[in-house]
Design a protein around this motif. Structure first.
Motif, PDB file in Angstrom:
ATOM      1  N   ASN A 179       0.854  -1.187   0.000  1.00 10.62           N
ATOM      2  CA  ASN A 179       0.000   0.000   0.000  1.00 10.62           C
ATOM      3  C   ASN A 179       0.889   1.236   0.000  1.00 10.62           C
ATOM      4  OD1 ASN A 179      -2.939  -0.984   0.401  1.00 10.62           O
ATOM      5  ND2 ASN A 179      -1.739  -2.193   1.866  1.00 10.62           N
ATOM      6  N   SER A 192      -2.583   5.540  -0.691  1.00  6.62           N
ATOM      7  CA  SER A 192      -3.579   4.489  -0.459  1.00  6.62           C
ATOM      8  C   SER A 192      -4.626   4.963   0.549  1.00  6.62           C
ATOM      9  CB  SER A 192      -2.905   3.223   0.063  1.00  6.62           C
ATOM     10  OG  SER A 192      -2.016   2.689  -0.898  1.00  6.62           O
ATOM     11  N   SER A 194      -9.063   0.976   1.629  1.00  7.74           N
ATOM     12  CA  SER A 194      -8.688   0.191   0.456  1.00  7.74           C
ATOM     13  C   SER A 194      -8.654  -1.297   0.768  1.00  7.74           C
ATOM     14  CB  SER A 194      -7.320   0.645  -0.069  1.00  7.74           C
ATOM     15  OG  SER A 194      -6.329   0.536   0.939  1.00  7.74           O
ATOM     16  N   ARG A 205      -6.133  -5.351  -4.151  1.00  4.83           N
ATOM     17  CA  ARG A 205      -6.196  -4.745  -5.475  1.00  4.83           C
ATOM     18  C   ARG A 205      -4.823  -4.765  -6.143  1.00  4.83           C
ATOM     19  NH1 ARG A 205      -4.907  -1.471  -1.662  1.00  4.83           N
ATOM     20  NH2 ARG A 205      -3.873   0.545  -1.948  1.00  4.83           N
ATOM     21  N   GLY A 262      -5.351  -4.479   1.016  1.00  2.05           N
ATOM     22  CA  GLY A 262      -5.455  -3.046   1.242  1.00  2.05           C
ATOM     23  C   GLY A 262      -5.270  -2.660   2.695  1.00  2.05           C
TER      24      GLY A 262
END
Length: 648
Positions: free
Chosen positions: A170, A174, A178, A181, A211
């Motif tokens: 991250n 970020s 989050s 991803r 995340g």
């Protein structure tokens, strides 16, 4: 979140967090002890869950921070019967794209460091898949999140921290919410990974990562950080405001997050670096020196100009009350610093040495300089090396490793071309031509990270050996006093090294016993807790411990120098060797003898400058700091700390 004080067994005493830290933290003497604490916490959780017939879900990390934790977990499994049959794991991240069998793959990392050595069920292992088609990534990441929830959520999450403040991958920017991803990697992150990929250009620019929101959903979090290189970002994460530009600061939101640090990673924290700003201190001589140097920089005054009012204004009034006037304190510290400065690193003969860093006798001394790689000696203490030679000491240099992985492939071809053009005789020429063809064929087909053939490794080692001998000749060190140990732990042909063995210690002991030095210089640059420098220093410690009953060991001083990246804190330096303009030029020329490392090194680290540039800036900055404290002005200074062995 309100922080509290936590005490853990064998950890350094915690000062109550009153003003600055916004999450819990615990500081251990070294990363080994800190890793043992984390491993025990994991093992206890596994046992508690198993006793209730429940699974435990672990969020796992890769990189250098958790490797010792995994070693301990394997030991617990093999020696104490710890079972992982009730363990489900989810790894934080993986490079994208990435084959699972690639040398840099996190799948391979986890198998080699943990999974292949324990009884975990294969179906319970989850690591982001770097081979997923890009069009399917969105659904894959959503499914990864669903699988975490389906397993009951993460009970305990392990984290490291990057220099950008990233957790997982991250990167800055970020969001706190989050989830798993695909993310683009920051340039600094890619630069830090360059050594694993044999060049920044080979590092993937994307990764799959859990995340920040995924991480914060864990019941318990341990963020681990080792080494001085992590100290600045640890301070930001623990003491700074919550910022998207430093994702690790989001951990301040979590009610059960602990930063587990070694002393080096904690060195910038207010309660460690300037404890007088937190609460009243027990003023030892070393702490007084540290505080006065800090105050001098704060008020921009030479030490002897600091006033009582300055001490009061910066929370150090109790020091004046305990010790006396500002003048008394100032003079005490000034004299301490003045006595560290010496132009005679081997001791000045026929002079009173009672207040000098090194003894006057014996003279000349046998000085042994340990160099982890074939150029650390001249980069880190080249000026002092030259001074020792000029002053008539018997200087030996022990090159602990071959340094062969840090040579570019085209250097091998260049040297073999030269050899082919100079070797006479049809048989020799034909043999060399065949070898040349084999080398060219291999290197042409070689992929980044592929291990060189033994012959190529040998050639690369010989290149570095020749450069080291050239530097020795330039500095005036006799060739027979250059000792190439080629310690076996290093000879893997890859960035990852073997664990040191009895053979490594025996080679070191044999050399020490052969030379029986009066003083030893060794690399104390430990910013990477799992790096070559740390292993090389530990081998010296282990060898001297084994030889401690030898009479020469009892009279031997061990001085630690730093590398091209960092210098000792002025407050810690016990010997400061001034380097004049002429000797600084000579030091630079000695570094230039290492031609394979010139212009562009294989593993430059986080600093793109050449090694001589880093070293010169470091040495000049040290001299400037001494000057600003009111001490004599020098062109440059190399600093050393004396290592004192504890009596057993």
């Amino acid at each position: 979140m309100t922080s509290t004080t936590i005490t853990y067994p064998n950890a350094t005493p915690n000062i109550p967090i009153k003003k600055f830290e916004k999450a819990n933290s615990v500081v251990y003497k070294n990363s080994k002890d800190a890793s043992l604490f984390v491993a025990r916490e994991i093992a206890d959780l596994i046992k508690q869950k198993a006793a209730k017939g429940k699974n435990v879900v672990l969020g796992l990390a890769t990189g250098s921070s958790p490797t010792k934790v995994y070693e301990y977990l394997i030991q617990f499994h093999q020696n104490e019967g710890l079972s992982f049959k009730n363990v489900i794991t989810f790894n934080l991240d993986e490079y994208y794209p990435q084959r699972p069998d690639a040398i840099q793959s996190y799948v391979r990392f986890m198998n080699e460091h943990l999974f292949d050595h324990i009884d975990i069920k294969k179906e319970n292992i989850h690591i982001p898949d770097g081979t997923i088609e890009e069009k399917d990534l969105s659904q894959y990441c959503a499914d990864y999140e669903k699988n975490i929830k389906k397993s009951g959520g993460i009970d305990l999450q392990l984290l490291g921290i990057g220099r950008t403040g990233h957790v997982g991958f991250n990167e800055p920017g970020s969001s706190v919410n989050s989830l798993t991803r695909l993310i683009r990697l920051d340039k600094i992150t890619r630069l830090d990974a360059a050594s694993d990929f044999f060049g920044e250009e080979n590092v993937p620019d994307r990764a799959i990562t859990m995340g920040v929101g995924s991480i914060l959903a864990a019941d318990k979090i341990f963020l681990m950080a080792w080494g001085e290189g992590k100290a600045p970002i640890v301070k930001e994460a623990l003491e700074g405001p919550i910022l998207e530009s430093i994702p690790a600061t989001f951990l301040q939101h979590h009610d059960n997050c602990t930063f587990v640090l070694d002393t080096a990673a904690a060195s910038e924290l207010t309660r460690i670096k300037t404890p007088w700003l937190v609460e009243d201190c027990n003023w030892t001589d070393n702490l007084i020196k540290k505080a006065v140097i800090w105050l001098s920089a704060k008020v921009n005054k030479a030490i002897l100009k600091i006033t009582n009012e300055d001490y009061n204004e910066y929370g150090m009034g109790n020091l004046v009350a305990e010790i006396g006037t500002a003048e008394d304190i100032n003079l005490k510290v000034f004299n301490q610093l003045q006595r560290t400065i010496t132009g005679w690193p081997g001791g000045k003969p026929n002079f009173d040495d009672s207040e000098r860093p090194e003894r006057a006798d014996p003279f000349p001394k046998r000085s042994l300089i340990f160099s982890p790689h074939p150029d650390d000696d001249v980069i880190s203490m080249g000026g002092t090396l030259l001074r020792l030679v000029d002053q008539g000491h018997e200087v030996h240099i022990a090159y602990q490793t071959s340094g062969n992985i840090a040579v570019f492939d085209d250097e091998v071809i260049r040297f073999l071309d030269f050899a082919q053009d100079t070797v006479h005789g049809p048989e020799a020429t034909n043999e060399l031509s065949q070898l040349m063809q084999e080398v060219r064929t291999f290197l042409k087909q070689k992929h980044p990270g592929d291990v060189d053939t033994p012959e190529i490794q040998k050639f690369k080692g010989l290149i570095r050996k020749g450069e080291a001998l050239s530097a020795c000749r330039y500095c005036g060190v006799k060739e027979e006093n250059a000792h190439f140990l080629n310690l076996p732990f290093y000879e893997t042909g890859t960035v990852k090294k073997k664990l040191p063995t009895e053979r490594d210690i025996q080679i070191t002991c044999d050399l020490l016993n052969k030379i029986q030095p009066h003083q030893i210089f060794a690399a104390g640059d430990l910013s990477d807790p799992h790096g070559t420098h740390r292993v090389c220093l530990q081998l010296i410690f282990d060898s001297l411990k084994r030889l401690r009953d030898q009479s020469w060991v009892k009279d031997c001083y061990l001085w630690l120098y730093r590398g091209a990246w960092q210098e000792w804190d002025i407050a810690d330096m016990e010997m400061a060797v001034p380097i004049g303009p002429k000797d600084l030029d000579r030091k630079r020329n000695a570094i230039f003898k290492h031609q394979s490392q010139k212009d562009s090194a294989m593993f430059p680290g986080s600093d793109a400058r050449e090694f001589w540039q880093r070293a010169e800036q470091r040495n000049k900055e040290t001299a400037t700091k001494y000057d600003q404290l009111g001490l004599p002005e020098y062109e440059a200074i190399e600093g050393f700390v004396r290592y004192h062995f504890k009596k057993e």
